[in-house]
Write a protein that holds these residues in place. Structure first.
Motif, PDB file in Angstrom:
ATOM      1  N   TYR A 168       0.816  -1.211   0.000  1.00 32.61           N
ATOM      2  CA  TYR A 168       0.000   0.000   0.000  1.00 32.61           C
ATOM      3  C   TYR A 168       0.848   1.260   0.000  1.00 32.61           C
ATOM      4  CZ  TYR A 168      -4.395  -2.412   0.365  1.00 32.61           C
ATOM      5  OH  TYR A 168      -5.485  -3.174   0.079  1.00 32.61           O
ATOM      6  N   GLU A 169       1.933   1.225   0.788  1.00 29.72           N
ATOM      7  CA  GLU A 169       2.801   2.394   0.800  1.00 29.72           C
ATOM      8  C   GLU A 169       4.238   1.925   0.746  1.00 29.72           C
ATOM      9  OE1 GLU A 169       1.962   5.143   4.056  1.00 29.72           O
ATOM     10  OE2 GLU A 169      -0.150   4.816   3.577  1.00 29.72           O
ATOM     11  N   ARG A 170       5.052   2.856   0.342  1.00 29.43           N
ATOM     12  CA  ARG A 170       6.461   2.580   0.168  1.00 29.43           C
ATOM     13  C   ARG A 170       7.074   1.869   1.377  1.00 29.43           C
ATOM     14  NH1 ARG A 170      10.554   5.612  -2.849  1.00 29.43           N
ATOM     15  NH2 ARG A 170      12.496   5.020  -1.845  1.00 29.43           N
ATOM     16  N   ASP A 171       6.741   2.380   2.576  1.00 28.51           N
ATOM     17  CA  ASP A 171       7.413   1.861   3.763  1.00 28.51           C
ATOM     18  C   ASP A 171       6.684   0.684   4.402  1.00 28.51           C
ATOM     19  OD1 ASP A 171       9.232   3.835   3.407  1.00 28.51           O
ATOM     20  OD2 ASP A 171       8.182   5.260   4.698  1.00 28.51           O
ATOM     21  N   LEU A 172       5.561   0.297   3.840  1.00 26.25           N
ATOM     22  CA  LEU A 172       4.815  -0.813   4.430  1.00 26.25           C
ATOM     23  C   LEU A 172       5.271  -2.131   3.802  1.00 26.25           C
ATOM     24  CD1 LEU A 172       1.233   0.696   4.610  1.00 26.25           C
ATOM     25  CD2 LEU A 172       2.916   0.467   6.414  1.00 26.25           C
ATOM     26  N   GLY A 202      -8.370  -4.485 -10.923  1.00 21.74           N
ATOM     27  CA  GLY A 202      -7.822  -3.241 -11.461  1.00 21.74           C
ATOM     28  C   GLY A 202      -8.009  -2.042 -10.553  1.00 21.74           C
ATOM     29  N   LEU A 203      -8.474  -2.269  -9.306  1.00 20.86           N
ATOM     30  CA  LEU A 203      -8.663  -1.137  -8.394  1.00 20.86           C
ATOM     31  C   LEU A 203      -7.350  -0.747  -7.733  1.00 20.86           C
ATOM     32  CD1 LEU A 203     -12.031  -2.154  -6.688  1.00 20.86           C
ATOM     33  CD2 LEU A 203     -11.671  -0.548  -8.550  1.00 20.86           C
ATOM     34  N   LEU A 204      -6.443  -1.701  -7.646  1.00 18.91           N
ATOM     35  CA  LEU A 204      -5.122  -1.429  -7.096  1.00 18.91           C
ATOM     36  C   LEU A 204      -4.087  -1.866  -8.124  1.00 18.91           C
ATOM     37  CD1 LEU A 204      -5.647  -2.921  -3.508  1.00 18.91           C
ATOM     38  CD2 LEU A 204      -5.671  -0.507  -4.117  1.00 18.91           C
ATOM     39  N   LYS A 205      -3.002  -1.120  -8.188  1.00 12.08           N
ATOM     40  CA  LYS A 205      -1.987  -1.452  -9.190  1.00 12.08           C
ATOM     41  C   LYS A 205      -0.757  -2.060  -8.531  1.00 12.08           C
ATOM     42  CE  LYS A 205      -3.567   1.371 -12.841  1.00 12.08           C
ATOM     43  NZ  LYS A 205      -4.885   1.002 -12.326  1.00 12.08           N
ATOM     44  N   PRO A 206      -0.368  -3.257  -8.977  1.00 13.69           N
ATOM     45  CA  PRO A 206       0.827  -3.867  -8.412  1.00 13.69           C
ATOM     46  C   PRO A 206       2.079  -3.123  -8.880  1.00 13.69           C
ATOM     47  CG  PRO A 206      -0.018  -5.210 -10.202  1.00 13.69           C
ATOM     48  CD  PRO A 206      -0.993  -4.093 -10.008  1.00 13.69           C
ATOM     49  N   TYR A 207       3.158  -3.202  -8.096  1.00 12.83           N
ATOM     50  CA  TYR A 207       4.358  -2.499  -8.526  1.00 12.83           C
ATOM     51  C   TYR A 207       5.311  -3.421  -9.291  1.00 12.83           C
ATOM     52  CZ  TYR A 207       6.994  -4.344  -4.483  1.00 12.83           C
ATOM     53  OH  TYR A 207       7.604  -5.158  -3.576  1.00 12.83           O
ATOM     54  N   ARG A 208       5.009  -4.717  -9.246  1.00 14.56           N
ATOM     55  CA  ARG A 208       5.798  -5.633 -10.053  1.00 14.56           C
ATOM     56  C   ARG A 208       4.906  -6.797 -10.441  1.00 14.56           C
ATOM     57  NH1 ARG A 208      10.512  -8.427  -7.043  1.00 14.56           N
ATOM     58  NH2 ARG A 208      10.970  -6.325  -6.337  1.00 14.56           N
ATOM     59  N   GLY A 209       5.187  -7.429 -11.546  1.00 20.89           N
ATOM     60  CA  GLY A 209       4.404  -8.592 -11.965  1.00 20.89           C
ATOM     61  C   GLY A 209       3.283  -8.205 -12.908  1.00 20.89           C
ATOM     62  N   LYS A 210       2.596  -9.251 -13.400  1.00 18.94           N
ATOM     63  CA  LYS A 210       1.575  -9.012 -14.419  1.00 18.94           C
ATOM     64  C   LYS A 210       0.233  -9.560 -13.976  1.00 18.94           C
ATOM     65  CE  LYS A 210       3.793  -8.802 -18.911  1.00 18.94           C
ATOM     66  NZ  LYS A 210       4.380  -9.678 -19.922  1.00 18.94           N
ATOM     67  N   VAL A 211      -0.823  -8.817 -14.259  1.00 13.35           N
ATOM     68  CA  VAL A 211      -2.179  -9.313 -14.053  1.00 13.35           C
ATOM     69  C   VAL A 211      -2.863  -9.338 -15.412  1.00 13.35           C
ATOM     70  CG1 VAL A 211      -4.364  -8.947 -12.893  1.00 13.35           C
ATOM     71  CG2 VAL A 211      -2.251  -8.231 -11.781  1.00 13.35           C
ATOM     72  N   LEU A 212      -3.286 -10.530 -15.832  1.00 14.71           N
ATOM     73  CA  LEU A 212      -3.961 -10.652 -17.121  1.00 14.71           C
ATOM     74  C   LEU A 212      -5.425 -10.993 -16.888  1.00 14.71           C
ATOM     75  CD1 LEU A 212      -1.319 -12.951 -18.832  1.00 14.71           C
ATOM     76  CD2 LEU A 212      -1.529 -10.501 -19.145  1.00 14.71           C
ATOM     77  N   VAL A 213      -6.306 -10.217 -17.509  1.00 12.67           N
ATOM     78  CA  VAL A 213      -7.727 -10.544 -17.468  1.00 12.67           C
ATOM     79  C   VAL A 213      -8.129 -10.881 -18.891  1.00 12.67           C
ATOM     80  CG1 VAL A 213     -10.038  -9.623 -17.107  1.00 12.67           C
ATOM     81  CG2 VAL A 213      -8.231  -9.134 -15.460  1.00 12.67           C
TER      82      VAL A 213
END
Lengths: 548, 293
Positions: free
Chosen positions: A297-301, A337-348
């Motif tokens: 959720y956040e950089r430091d979490l 798609g409500l949250l965006k991952p910072y790495r990896g792929k989500v395919l719908v």
């Protein structure tokens, strides 16, 4: 000694066509633990509120409710919604609120608040803001705030409806402790009977405003069956009662898992059975795929998703189980798609989520049912609310009505279209929210805790809808705590743990292979038939074959 | 390290009213400088260590700026130091500039300390005990606001998950937000019914309410408020008698050293350094206890 005496109580709300309660009579002894159960709308809430004069609804009442203590202030009341009952902004103030109202001097309040906080183990929350608490903590605070007023009777109206199973168990355990250690009389309305049957002294079963049964918990199963082999309340009973009851033994029916195991041991001791496994054939295409997804959720979490990978095939019902706060909902929101991952792929549907421009991800493609169905209603009537979806999709005004009606028919909510969404019961709200989801004609439906706060028959309704969706080729992903529901409905289950999906398998192998994280039915019969995970399978495995 | 902050809110409010009040009305350099020093020392203790350099970088330039500005614009006074663009820069105006800077920074220091020490709950408590209904109302309001915001968020996210948001521009977006807002309002009204039920169930309106708080007025608070008021009275007596009057214009006046004036200076000095002393004492005590463990 009697503490509450209800005689021939009938009640009708103003302008209502029929009675909410009709000639209910029962009495409660001091120190008893009474469980009140019945389907939504059977009059539980009305009955409970009539027991406490301060919050009795207005309407025509006949018969009598007598509290045999000194003052009706000695009756404490806890409602379902953890949020709406909290009045003040800090925990300490909430605990003191009732005592302030009684006009007690500050020293007395200080002492009572202190001892209550200690007893409930919420000292650490004492100076916290109420808004920052979890649902379970809030409900415990509500109970503590009522208990601080030293009630003799506690009335609770589905207090665990909005809680996850772990918080619910904790809450029930606290109630049981209050009952055992302090002798408080408890009257508890509940949907989830598995945990409360073992601690109840007597169970009141209600149906259409009547009290149909009032008996010891171990007798309820048998009595209900006498009322009708397919009585709707039978489904709501604890798994143990359902399994052992339907095997047709007239003796005392066990109500805890331990007693259930003993019962099976006595009757089916040497038997070994293995059920044939339901075959699982993956769909032709992949509906949703996660490839090594990381999210925080956040950089430091810390990371919530830690290299999560999964393949969910088109047309299957996929259940994601897991502990509280493990990140199941987060994963669902990442897929949606409500949250965006910072790495990896989500395919719908084999396309990256990011490649869907604007609303196109949600156009006849994917839809999310949020945990609280209430959040989906913004208009005055259910009908207007439902019409919003085709409107957003750009369907012509003349065709919207027909679309809404056809979905409403499918979900059997035609009679609710003119109603205000806030007036509906939890199960009805759930259905209407689902109707809203289906109106966007999704190919993939994501459900977040769909069984939260709904009763057994609403659950069955949901199961029917799910299987219908499945047969229409829709992919369903469910995030749930409800092991029974997952075992009944899912094609595959997976455990979300430590940021990853593990142990994906068909329910029979998934639950059959788990020792702790499994259904009550499986716990009861696993010695005899390790891969029976639902009540139906358990009964089936035992019924076929010889008994000792 | 908040030994001073642990006093009863009434004591704290009295203290701050006394010190800031005197500070504003006493136009005497000795008193202003002592107050500034007291404020700086107190502030240093309340601050986080890493914030100090940044604050110095702000207050020192501000001090210089105020100090320099006055003589540049005010030419009152009888002792010109030099001429700038044909205007005299006077000794009196320069000294008064420094005096002004001391005042400005001093007030800022004390206000900073005030906001560190008098947190919202203390303030609320004080006003709540004057009007008991108000404190409950405020408490309920503070309960309601975050709940409302959270629900707005829930509804917005839920609608996003169904694609029920507009991409057609500003007006549509405003309309959508309005819809969400209205629905959350009706949700909250619905909620309010249950809240009022929960209040009635807990005997609201049955008897005359008392107002409970976690603050307690102890002996220590009594002593502190007595000391504060005593020092305040001594200082004010000096001020009222005119012993501490001081003039910068037209010529810098003489500092009175009459017994009355000295009493006022010293009582005010004690008052100004009191929080610092209490904090340091608290810290030392703490260290002493730790060393004994």
């Amino acid at each position: 000694m009697e503490i509450l005496h209800i005689e021939d109580l009938s009640f009708r709300y103003p302008k209502a066509e029929r009675n909410a309660l009709s000639s209910v009579s029962f009495s409660v002894k001091r120190g008893e633990f009474i469980v009140v159960c019945g389907e939504s709308g059977c009059g539980k809430t009305t009955l409970l509120r009539l027991l406490k004069s301060e919050i009795s609804p207005a309407g025509d009442l006949s018969g009598s409710v007598k509290y045999l203590g000194e003052d009706s202030l000695e009756i404490g009341f806890v409602m379902q919604d953890p949020d709406s009952q909290i009045v003040t902004d800090t925990v300490w103030h909430e605990l003191a609120f009732g005592l302030e109202n009684l006009g007690l001097p500050c020293d007395v309040i200080r002492r009572r608040v202190g001892e209550t906080a200690c007893y409930f183990g919420i000292e650490e929350l004492f100076r916290r803001k109420t808004d920052g608490l979890s649902g379970g903590q809030k409900q415990l605070l509500n109970l503590a705030a009522v208990t601080a007023m030293q009630p003799k009777v506690l009335i609770l109206d589905e207090p665990t409806g909005q809680l996850d199973p772990i918080a619910a168990s904790e809450f029930i355990a606290t109630l049981s402790k209050l009952n055992r250690e302090l002798g408080m009389t408890v009257i508890l309305a509940e949907h989830r009977l598995d945990e409360v049957f073992p601690i109840a002294d007597r169970v009141l079963v209600m149906e259409d405003g009547r009290a149909v049964l009032f008996d010891l918990p171990e007798k309820i199963g048998g009595e209900l069956m006498k009322l009708g082999k397919d009585h709707p309340m039978l489904e709501a009973l604890p798994s143990t009662v359902r399994i052992c009851g339907s095997l047709g033994y007239e003796e005392k029916i066990p109500i805890t898992v331990r007693e259930g195991r003993d019962f099976i041991e006595n009757h089916f001791g040497g038997k070994k059975a293995v059920l044939p496994e339901k075959e699982y054939i993956p769909g032709d295409s992949i509906a949703v795929e996660l490839k090594n997804v990381f999210f925080r959720y956040e950089r430091d979490l810390p990371d919530i998703l830690r290299g999560t990978s999964a393949k969910i095939y088109a047309g299957e019902i996929f259940a994601i189980l897991g502990g509280n706060g493990s990140g199941k909902t987060t994963m669902l929101n990442v897929i949606g798609g409500l949250l965006k991952p910072y790495r990896g792929k989500v395919l719908v549907a084999e396309r990256p989520v990011g490649a869907y421009k604007g609303n196109s991800l949600y156009r006849q493609n994917l839809a999310i049912l949020p945990q609280n169905p209430r959040a989906l209603f913004v208009r005055d009537t259910v009908g207007a609310d439902l019409a919003e979806v085709p409107e957003a999709r750009g369907v012509k005004k003349s065709e919207r009505e027909a679309l809404v009606v056809s979905v409403a028919k499918r979900l059997k909510i035609l009679h609710l279209l003119k109603k205000n969404p806030f007036d509906l019961s939890g199960g009805e709200q759930q259905k209407c929210a689902l109707a809203k989801v289906l109106l966007s004609e999704p190919r993939i439906v994501l459900l977040d805790e769909p069984t939260k706060g709904i009763d057994a028959s609403a659950k069955r309704g949901l199961s029917e809808i799910l299987s219908e969706l499945k047969s229409a080729g829709v992919t369903v992903i469910i995030v749930t705590h409800d092991t029974e529901f997952a075992a009944e409905n899912a094609d595959r289950c997976a455990l979300f743990f430590d940021g990853e999906l593990i142990a994906e398998d068909i329910p029979q192998r998934f639950f059959g292979g788990n020792t702790f994280y499994t259904t009550a039915a499986n716990r009861i019969v696993r010695e005899v038939c390790p891969n029976a995970v639902t009540v139906g399978q358990a009964v089936g495995s035992l019924a076929n074959g010889d008994t000792k | 390290m908040k030994a001073f902050g642990s006093f009863h809110p009434a004591v704290l409010l009295t203290y701050f009213v006394a010190i800031i009040g005197i500070f504003m009305f006493a136009s005497n350099p000795v008193m202003r400088v002592t107050a500034l020093l007291g404020g700086i020392l107190f502030c240093l203790l309340l601050q986080k260590k890493r914030e100090i350099p940044g604050n110095l970088g702000f207050y020192i330039p501000l001090f210089l700026l105020v100090a320099v500005t006055n003589p540049l614009f005010s030419h009152a006074g009888v002792t010109p130091l030099f001429f700038l663009n044909g205007n005299p820069v006077t000794l009196e105006a320069s000294v008064y500039g420094v005096f002004l800077a001391v005042t400005v920074i001093g007030v800022m220091m004390w206000c900073k300390c005030y906001s560190e020490i008098m947190t919202g709950d203390k303030f609320l408590y004080l006003f709540g005990s004057i009007v008991p209904k108000l404190s409950l109302t405020l408490s309920m309001a503070f309960r309601f606001l975050p709940l409302f915001v959270r629900r707005m968020k829930t509804v917005t996210t839920a609608r996003r998950g169904l694609g029920l948001y507009s991409q057609r521009g500003f007006v549509d977006r405003i309309k959508g937000t309005g819809q969400v807002f209205l629905s959350v309002i009706s949700w909250s009204l619905e909620n309010a019914m249950e809240t009022s039920m929960s209040m009635r169930a807990r005997a609201y309106g049955k008897a005359k309410r008392t107002s409970f708080s976690l603050f307690r007025f102890t002996m220590r608070d009594g002593v502190m408020i007595f000391v504060t008021l005593l020092l305040f009275a001594l200082t004010v007596t000096g001020m009222a008698s005119g012993a501490t009057d001081f003039f910068f214009y037209p010529r810098i006046g003489e500092l009175s050293l009459s017994p009355l004036a000295v009493t006022a200076y010293s009582s005010f000095a004690i008052l100004a350094f009191l929080p610092f002393v209490i904090e340091v004492r608290g810290a030392l005590l703490w260290r002493y206890y730790i060393s004994r463990i």
